[in-house]
Enzyme design. Structure first.
Site, PDB file in Angstrom:
ATOM      1  N   ASP A 124       0.759  -1.245   0.000  1.00 24.50           N
ATOM      2  CA  ASP A 124       0.000   0.000   0.000  1.00 24.50           C
ATOM      3  C   ASP A 124       0.796   1.306   0.000  1.00 24.50           C
ATOM      4  OD1 ASP A 124      -1.720  -2.103   0.481  1.00 24.50           O
ATOM      5  OD2 ASP A 124      -3.037  -0.953   1.762  1.00 24.50           O
ATOM      6  N   LYS A 125       1.625   1.541   1.004  1.00 21.08           N
ATOM      7  CA  LYS A 125       2.298   2.838   1.124  1.00 21.08           C
ATOM      8  C   LYS A 125       3.666   2.851   0.465  1.00 21.08           C
ATOM      9  CE  LYS A 125      -1.305   3.745   3.351  1.00 21.08           C
ATOM     10  NZ  LYS A 125      -1.833   2.383   3.230  1.00 21.08           N
ATOM     11  N   SER A 519      -9.701   1.066   3.969  1.00 21.67           N
ATOM     12  CA  SER A 519      -8.862   0.143   3.216  1.00 21.67           C
ATOM     13  C   SER A 519      -9.361   0.065   1.783  1.00 21.67           C
ATOM     14  CB  SER A 519      -8.920  -1.236   3.865  1.00 21.67           C
ATOM     15  OG  SER A 519      -8.458  -2.236   2.993  1.00 21.67           O
TER      16      SER A 519
END
Length: 620
Positions: A124-125, A519
């Site tokens: 994700d990041k 999310s």
């Protein structure tokens, strides 16, 4: 000819010490000053299935760079697994890690005079963090991610065989009808391979977006981590970064630089694709942060404009039945871009790391065109192998045919959209004057209009409690505040609350609003990124239990049924009392306080405030 960045330390008496250290690290003196130093920004991490195999990827990339005539220098940065950090204070660290990852890559490349960069992210990041760094550095850069996980295959108690992913086990957690034995069965089967989680969650959305913006090769967003074609992609990406390094330094061709590729038009293309595929709402945060790193004037207003004009033509999990492997079979990101091009929704004159124009790329890689290459058609047949293993490249399984059904397949054409509105939308109103975001692709049509009383909490933990103890009733709007970038701090995701309302069977009967975020696996009427956030004196801080919340997605509005005078009176009362303070028990570390001190609201990408940094540093 453009002088290589490494040239300053690869010649002359002054930097003999630097060269001695490079020699000790394995660099040949014969190569110094002649070959470009290619930094390999890896994110190998044994905590994450999405990253557990990246050490092997790094070796493949390194060797391919060496064979192509570059000097590979690999380093590592952190990677937070949002799924493991979810539901507890670990999630406070996820979004802040994005900016630290960006800093890490910038520091490493500038400290060691790297000439070019290849980034190996996945989850994700890490993807946006590395993208931000690449756009700051503006040196020849190629992205190649670790690839998505295969979907799971779970045999239910009644014998039904179901395609599953991580979100299914989270739904099951709160479902009182699921036994502990059945839950364990989900736990063992929903995540069968290495790779980023199987649906169109944040990680896969970002890897697809990287491909769409032009900084990754075709297939980057959708070739499974378990498939041998992924290994081929790593080698091709490694050769490509050496090629564009030579284009820049030997030929002074600055068109290969990230900022030349990631223009305003390229950002618009990427966001158009994201809206069309109903990507994660987190992509909004990240694309805004990327634009700031690139000095591109691309704002929430641009995203709002695009969302009004682009329909959703691809509904993958968690919004629909398709998994990422199905999207790949239908032509992947170039398949979606091809349909958008035929509808006149793209700037096809933009270029990428591998093609002079998007139109030229689509001619070779869009499976619906007669000019599509045999290589592309073969690549898009890469299928799941259904081998449960954390090892990558375990199989060579192929689909018998491609999915070219643009009416009922995984990718639709513009005349047969999944939703006539885009898959993401920006809402505004007296609850969020600066905007908020909803993943419309995941909202059931019957609750696009919603009106109901608020149930207000000051943390995700409190939200989980009111869901599990049935305080949240059908028809209510759960307002989760003080979870923004500054107020959390860290703007944690609300996957557990959205999963638990589904597990309780009320997912289509309630609304959820937060100044935090969701999310990529969330769906339902889940509105996030409310700006200004509560900690920045946003109106969400003024809401009380029982206030009527009115949401209209089609009208792009979100309001509380209070007059301006009533809101002003509440603000005076709040400021005369405790002020904008969350009523909860939460320890905040020094690291998180440092993030909170500089964090801006979600409409600015939750980035650090550059004006505040410049003011405090005294530096321009």
């Amino acid at each position: 000819m453009t002088e290589m960045r490494s040239a300053k330390i690869m010649s002359g008496r002054v930097f003999a010490g630097a060269r001695a250290l490079y020699r000790a690290a394995g660099v040949s003196g014969d190569d110094m000053g002649k070959k470009p130093i290619i930094a390999i920004a890896n994110s190998f991490d044994e905590f994450l299935p999405g990253h557990v195999h990246l050490n092997k990827v790094g070796r493949i990339v390194s060797e391919a760079i060496r064979e192509a005539g570059g000097i590979p220098r690999e380093f590592n940065t952190m990677a937070v697994d949002d799924g493991i950090a979810m539901g507890h204070t670990g999630m406070l660290y996820s979004l802040p890690s994005r900016d630290i990852i960006a800093d890490t890559v910038e520091y490493q490349c500038n400290a060691h005079c790297a000439d070019a960069l290849i980034c190996i992210p996945n989850c994700d990041k890490v993807v946006p963090g590395m993208l931000m760094a690449a756009l700051r550095l503006n040196i020849p850069t190629v992205f190649v991610s670790g690839g998505p996980m295969e979907a799971g295959t779970t045999v239910l108690a009644d014998g039904t065989v179901k395609s599953t992913d991580l979100i299914d086990v989270m739904y099951a957690t709160a479902d009182d009808n699921v036994s502990d034995e059945e839950l364990l069965n989900y736990e063992k089967t929903v995540c069968p391979t290495c790779g980023s989680c199987a649906g169109m969650f944040t990680a896969n959305s970002m890897n697809c977006l990287t491909e769409a913006i032009g900084l990754a090769l075709p297939g980057n967003g959708t070739i499974l981590a378990s498939h041998s074609y992924r290994k081929d992609l790593f080698k091709r990406a490694a050769k490509q970064v050496v090629k564009i390094a030579h284009q820049y330094y030997d030929d002074s061709d600055d068109s290969v630089l990230p900022r030349s590729i990631a223009t305003k038009e390229a950002f618009e293309n990427a966001m158009t694709m994201d809206v069309a595929m109903g990507g994660s709402t987190n992509t909004v945060l990240h694309i805004l942060a990327m634009a700031q790193s690139a000095d591109v004037d691309f704002t929430l207003d641009d995203i709002e404009r695009i969302s009004h004009t682009v329909p959703c033509i691809c509904k993958a999990s968690p919004s629909g039945k398709w998994e990422i492997s199905d999207v790949h079979r239908a032509g992947g990101i170039t398949g979606i871009l091809g349909e958008l091009d035929r509808a006149g929704k793209l700037h096809t004159n933009v270029h990428s790391i591998d093609y002079p124009t998007l139109e030229a790329k689509l001619a070779d890689w869009d499976i619906m065109r007669p000019t599509c290459t045999e290589e592309a058609q073969q690549m898009y047949k890469a299928a799941p192998g259904h081998i449960i293993s954390p090892e990558p490249w375990t199989h060579t399984t192929l689909f018998d045919s491609l999915d070219r059904d643009r009416t009922n397949g995984a990718i639709h054409d513009i005349n047969h959209p999944e939703i006539h509105e885009g898959g993401l939308a920006v809402l505004r109103g007296n609850l969020a004057p600066d905007g908020c975001v909803v993943k419309t692709a995941g909202v059931p049509p019957e609750i696009w209009k919603f009106r109901g009383p608020a149930l207000v909490v000051d943390s995700q933990e409190q939200a989980i409690e009111v869901i599990l103890n049935d305080t949240l009733k059908p028809g209510m709007a759960l307002v989760i505040r003080y979870e923004g970038p500054k107020g959390g701090p860290g703007m944690q995701e609300m996957l557990y609350p959205t999963s638990f309302v589904k597990g309780k069977g009320i997912g289509k009967q309630v609304a959820m609003l937060t100044d935090g975020r969701y999310s990529g696996g969330s769906s339902g009427l889940a509105i996030g990124h409310m700006a200004p956030e509560a900690a920045n004196k946003g109106p969400v801080a003024l809401i009380k239990n029982g206030d009527i919340i009115d949401i209209d997605i089609e009208a792009r509005s979100v309001n509380v049924e209070l007059t301006d005078e009533q809101l002003d009176e509440r603000r005076r009362e709040l400021e005369a009392g405790d002020g904008y303070v969350a009523h909860r028990n939460r320890h905040v570390s020094q690291a998180l306080k440092a993030y909170a001190a500089f964090a801006r609201s979600a409409d600015k990408g939750a980035t650090r405030d550059p004006e505040l940094i410049n003011k405090l540093s005294g530096l321009d």
